[in-house]
Design a protein around this motif. Structure first.
Motif, PDB file in Angstrom:
ATOM      1  N   ILE A   1      32.678 -42.642 -93.598  1.00 13.10           N
ATOM      2  CA  ILE A   1      34.226 -42.773 -93.117  1.00 13.10           C
ATOM      3  C   ILE A   1      34.914 -44.338 -92.570  1.00 13.10           C
ATOM      4  O   ILE A   1      33.911 -44.382 -91.701  1.00 13.10           O
ATOM      5  CB  ILE A   1      34.034 -41.574 -92.715  1.00 13.10           C
ATOM      6  CG1 ILE A   1      33.374 -40.319 -92.936  1.00 13.10           C
ATOM      7  CG2 ILE A   1      35.298 -41.453 -91.914  1.00 13.10           C
ATOM      8  CD1 ILE A   1      34.586 -39.429 -93.936  1.00 13.10           C
ATOM      9  N   PHE A   2      35.870 -44.295 -92.247  1.00 12.39           N
ATOM     10  CA  PHE A   2      36.488 -45.736 -91.818  1.00 12.39           C
ATOM     11  C   PHE A   2      37.268 -45.160 -90.739  1.00 12.39           C
ATOM     12  O   PHE A   2      38.546 -44.448 -91.476  1.00 12.39           O
ATOM     13  CB  PHE A   2      37.272 -47.065 -92.787  1.00 12.39           C
ATOM     14  CG  PHE A   2      37.417 -47.960 -91.686  1.00 12.39           C
ATOM     15  CD1 PHE A   2      36.381 -48.654 -90.942  1.00 12.39           C
ATOM     16  CD2 PHE A   2      38.561 -47.669 -91.534  1.00 12.39           C
ATOM     17  CE1 PHE A   2      36.892 -50.116 -90.116  1.00 12.39           C
ATOM     18  CE2 PHE A   2      39.256 -49.099 -91.058  1.00 12.39           C
ATOM     19  CZ  PHE A   2      38.271 -50.105 -90.157  1.00 12.39           C
ATOM     20  N   ALA A   3      37.170 -45.314 -89.503  1.00 14.65           N
ATOM     21  CA  ALA A   3      38.191 -44.527 -88.589  1.00 14.65           C
ATOM     22  C   ALA A   3      37.990 -45.033 -87.340  1.00 14.65           C
ATOM     23  O   ALA A   3      37.243 -45.423 -86.791  1.00 14.65           O
ATOM     24  CB  ALA A   3      38.380 -42.592 -88.573  1.00 14.65           C
ATOM     25  N   ASP A   4      39.230 -45.419 -87.388  1.00 20.35           N
ATOM     26  CA  ASP A   4      39.875 -46.094 -85.384  1.00 20.35           C
ATOM     27  C   ASP A   4      38.948 -47.261 -85.740  1.00 20.35           C
ATOM     28  O   ASP A   4      38.509 -48.186 -84.330  1.00 20.35           O
ATOM     29  CB  ASP A   4      38.883 -45.167 -84.395  1.00 20.35           C
ATOM     30  CG  ASP A   4      39.723 -44.074 -84.122  1.00 20.35           C
ATOM     31  OD1 ASP A   4      40.799 -43.493 -84.332  1.00 20.35           O
ATOM     32  OD2 ASP A   4      39.193 -42.207 -83.945  1.00 20.35           O
ATOM     33  N   GLY A   5      39.012 -48.181 -86.591  1.00 20.11           N
ATOM     34  CA  GLY A   5      38.821 -49.572 -86.901  1.00 20.11           C
ATOM     35  C   GLY A   5      36.873 -49.429 -86.959  1.00 20.11           C
ATOM     36  O   GLY A   5      36.346 -50.452 -86.615  1.00 20.11           O
ATOM     37  N   ALA A   6      36.714 -48.669 -87.060  1.00 19.34           N
ATOM     38  CA  ALA A   6      35.051 -47.858 -86.927  1.00 19.34           C
ATOM     39  C   ALA A   6      34.002 -47.063 -88.023  1.00 19.34           C
ATOM     40  O   ALA A   6      34.732 -46.941 -88.831  1.00 19.34           O
ATOM     41  CB  ALA A   6      34.459 -47.889 -85.846  1.00 19.34           C
ATOM     42  N   LEU A   7      33.631 -48.043 -88.953  1.00 20.75           N
ATOM     43  CA  LEU A   7      33.026 -47.236 -90.167  1.00 20.75           C
ATOM     44  C   LEU A   7      31.337 -46.525 -89.657  1.00 20.75           C
ATOM     45  O   LEU A   7      30.845 -46.990 -88.902  1.00 20.75           O
ATOM     46  CB  LEU A   7      32.197 -49.327 -90.848  1.00 20.75           C
ATOM     47  CG  LEU A   7      31.871 -48.586 -92.451  1.00 20.75           C
ATOM     48  CD1 LEU A   7      32.924 -48.242 -93.149  1.00 20.75           C
ATOM     49  CD2 LEU A   7      31.028 -49.612 -92.890  1.00 20.75           C
ATOM     50  N   SER A   8      31.442 -45.767 -90.123  1.00 23.31           N
ATOM     51  CA  SER A   8      30.692 -44.393 -89.432  1.00 23.31           C
ATOM     52  C   SER A   8      29.266 -44.744 -90.844  1.00 23.31           C
ATOM     53  O   SER A   8      29.494 -46.057 -91.416  1.00 23.31           O
ATOM     54  CB  SER A   8      31.050 -43.706 -90.137  1.00 23.31           C
ATOM     55  OG  SER A   8      30.874 -43.313 -91.999  1.00 23.31           O
ATOM     56  N   GLY A   9      27.801 -44.703 -90.097  1.00 21.44           N
ATOM     57  CA  GLY A   9      26.758 -44.120 -91.022  1.00 21.44           C
ATOM     58  C   GLY A   9      27.272 -43.294 -91.839  1.00 21.44           C
ATOM     59  O   GLY A   9      27.919 -43.059 -92.930  1.00 21.44           O
ATOM     60  N   PRO A  10      26.203 -43.795 -93.005  1.00 20.82           N
ATOM     61  CA  PRO A  10      26.115 -42.630 -94.476  1.00 20.82           C
ATOM     62  C   PRO A  10      26.580 -41.325 -94.393  1.00 20.82           C
ATOM     63  O   PRO A  10      25.904 -40.492 -93.021  1.00 20.82           O
ATOM     64  CB  PRO A  10      25.035 -42.624 -94.823  1.00 20.82           C
ATOM     65  CG  PRO A  10      24.331 -44.472 -95.166  1.00 20.82           C
ATOM     66  CD  PRO A  10      24.916 -44.029 -93.045  1.00 20.82           C
ATOM     67  N   VAL A  11      27.444 -40.956 -94.972  1.00 17.67           N
ATOM     68  CA  VAL A  11      27.988 -39.562 -95.041  1.00 17.67           C
ATOM     69  C   VAL A  11      25.909 -38.928 -95.377  1.00 17.67           C
ATOM     70  O   VAL A  11      25.852 -38.744 -96.642  1.00 17.67           O
ATOM     71  CB  VAL A  11      28.754 -38.961 -95.640  1.00 17.67           C
ATOM     72  CG1 VAL A  11      28.816 -37.989 -95.634  1.00 17.67           C
ATOM     73  CG2 VAL A  11      30.045 -39.162 -95.280  1.00 17.67           C
ATOM     74  N   GLU A  12      25.911 -37.658 -94.959  1.00 18.58           N
ATOM     75  CA  GLU A  12      24.448 -36.429 -95.286  1.00 18.58           C
ATOM     76  C   GLU A  12      25.013 -35.157 -96.447  1.00 18.58           C
ATOM     77  O   GLU A  12      25.814 -35.067 -96.515  1.00 18.58           O
ATOM     78  CB  GLU A  12      23.652 -36.285 -94.246  1.00 18.58           C
ATOM     79  CG  GLU A  12      23.039 -37.579 -93.437  1.00 18.58           C
ATOM     80  CD  GLU A  12      22.894 -36.531 -91.793  1.00 18.58           C
ATOM     81  OE1 GLU A  12      22.745 -35.131 -92.394  1.00 18.58           O
ATOM     82  OE2 GLU A  12      22.545 -36.686 -91.094  1.00 18.58           O
TER      83      GLU A  12
END
Length: 374
Positions: A64-75
């Motif tokens: 997920i890319f949100a608020d300028g940041a990339l998340s860790g992998p979706v489980e």
């Protein structure tokens, strides 16, 4: 079928910092900025109602890319066969995502004999800064599977009637594209629960797969539904030359490998030549091949000059091809943008704010946002 003269290439004229460049295009200036990097061969992106974006990386990660940041992998992403051109491929949010959290995605599924393209649905759950997939349901899987590493396709497209179109390549076995009992090398159509629409063209035929919409496709890696013509359009890789834009119609045969504007990699002629009775002509083709991948129909407010045009990412030519269309949807010209500026362009997506997002198919892949420069 059209193959038209090219417009001038857009070239960078100003560097405004490590993250932004200005490009000249027909009648406008474009600003390109990197939103994030560090993605491993990103493949697809779609936009969620809250402004976030969901994207895939071919080795099997969803983020997920949100608020300028990339998340860790979706489980919770199922196991993928990440080899050659296979892996985790397309992803789209359901039309009712805001109420249900449903997404659809495609991937190379491992199994007896190798791997085959599969389509699945799941519920995306985001909470406490993390995300996971729940209730993963496989809707379709290609059989027979094969150890060949190429031509998985695959894009998924919402149709206005609620059905899903998706594309699958012929898995490197040309004969499969002309076998109506084999879903490989086809455009397919299913309902969101995986059932078969009763008006599919081959329903009721014992010698054909009921999921099939059209056959004779080599490796379609771009697809979009077009409101101008009220129809599906796809782009697909040719061999040596002959990349095609097609407008698949129910039950029709688009020729591969009986006809093609390309040639075998050896230089030999493909099939019967460029045309034959009973086989459809492309609406446009590229020779030499640009290796087209993701595509979008532009309908945003930021670039009204591009209204209704196709934007197609190219891998080997490292550019975006803008296919200019008239009011009837006919392709009347081409402008090539960003050649060599960002590397291989895997995905092109029109964002809700009218900007255009590109995914670069690299070990250190990026999201590039294209906006209008003032």
């Amino acid at each position: 079928m059209r193959r038209l003269a090219l417009s001038a290439l857009a070239t960078a004229v100003i560097t405004t910092g490590a993250q932004a460049q200005i490009f000249e295009a027909e009648g406008m200036r474009l600003r390109a900025e990197s939103l994030t990097e560090g993605l491993e061969h990103p493949w697809a992106v779609d936009f969620l109602p809250d402004g976030a974006a969901i994207l895939t990386e071919r080795p099997g990660r969803m983020r997920i890319f949100a608020d300028g940041a990339l998340s860790g992998p979706v489980e919770g992403v199922p196991q993928v066969a990440a080899f050659g051109q296979g892996g985790l491929l397309d992803v789209i949010a359901a039309r009712d995502f805001e109420e249900t959290g449903t997404i659809f995605f495609s991937y190379a599924e491992p199994g007896a004999g190798g791997a085959g393209t599969a389509i699945a649905r799941a519920t995306l759950v985001r909470e406490d800064g993390s995300a996971r997939l729940e209730d993963v349901q496989r809707l379709f899987t290609l059989e027979p599977k094969t150890s060949r590493s190429q031509h998985f396709g695959s894009r998924i497209v919402h149709a206005p009637d609620g059905t899903l179109f998706f594309t699958i390549g012929e898995r490197g076995d040309r004969s499969r594209a002309q076998d109506a009992s084999d879903p490989a090398g086809s455009v397919l159509r299913i309902n969101p629960d995986g059932s078969i629409p009763r008006d599919n063209p081959f329903v009721g035929r014992e010698d054909a797969a009921p999921e099939i919409w059209s056959i004779g496709h080599r490796n379609p890696q771009g697809a979009a539904f077009d409101s101008v013509t009220d129809s599906l359009w796809i782009v697909e890789h040719g061999a040596r030359g002959g990349d095609e834009v097609n407008q698949p119609e129910a039950g029709k045969n688009y020729g591969w490998p009986v006809i093609s504007y390309g040639r075998h990699y050896s230089g030999g002629r493909i099939g019967r030549g460029t045309e034959a009775p009973g086989y459809e002509q492309p609406k446009y083709y590229w020779d030499p091949s640009i290796a087209p991948s993701g595509m979008a129909v532009y309908q945003g407010s930021m670039f009204p000059e591009w209204a209704g045009d196709f934007l197609v990412g190219a891998l080997s030519f490292e550019l975006v091809s803008r296919l200019d269309r008239d009011g009837t949807g006919e392709i009347i010209g081409e402008e090539r943008l960003f050649k060599g500026a960002f590397g291989r362009i895997r995905e092109v997506a029109a964002a809700p704010d009218g900007s255009v997002w590109l995914l670069t198919d690299e070990d250190n892949g990026q999201i590039i946002r294209i906006s209008r420069a003032e």
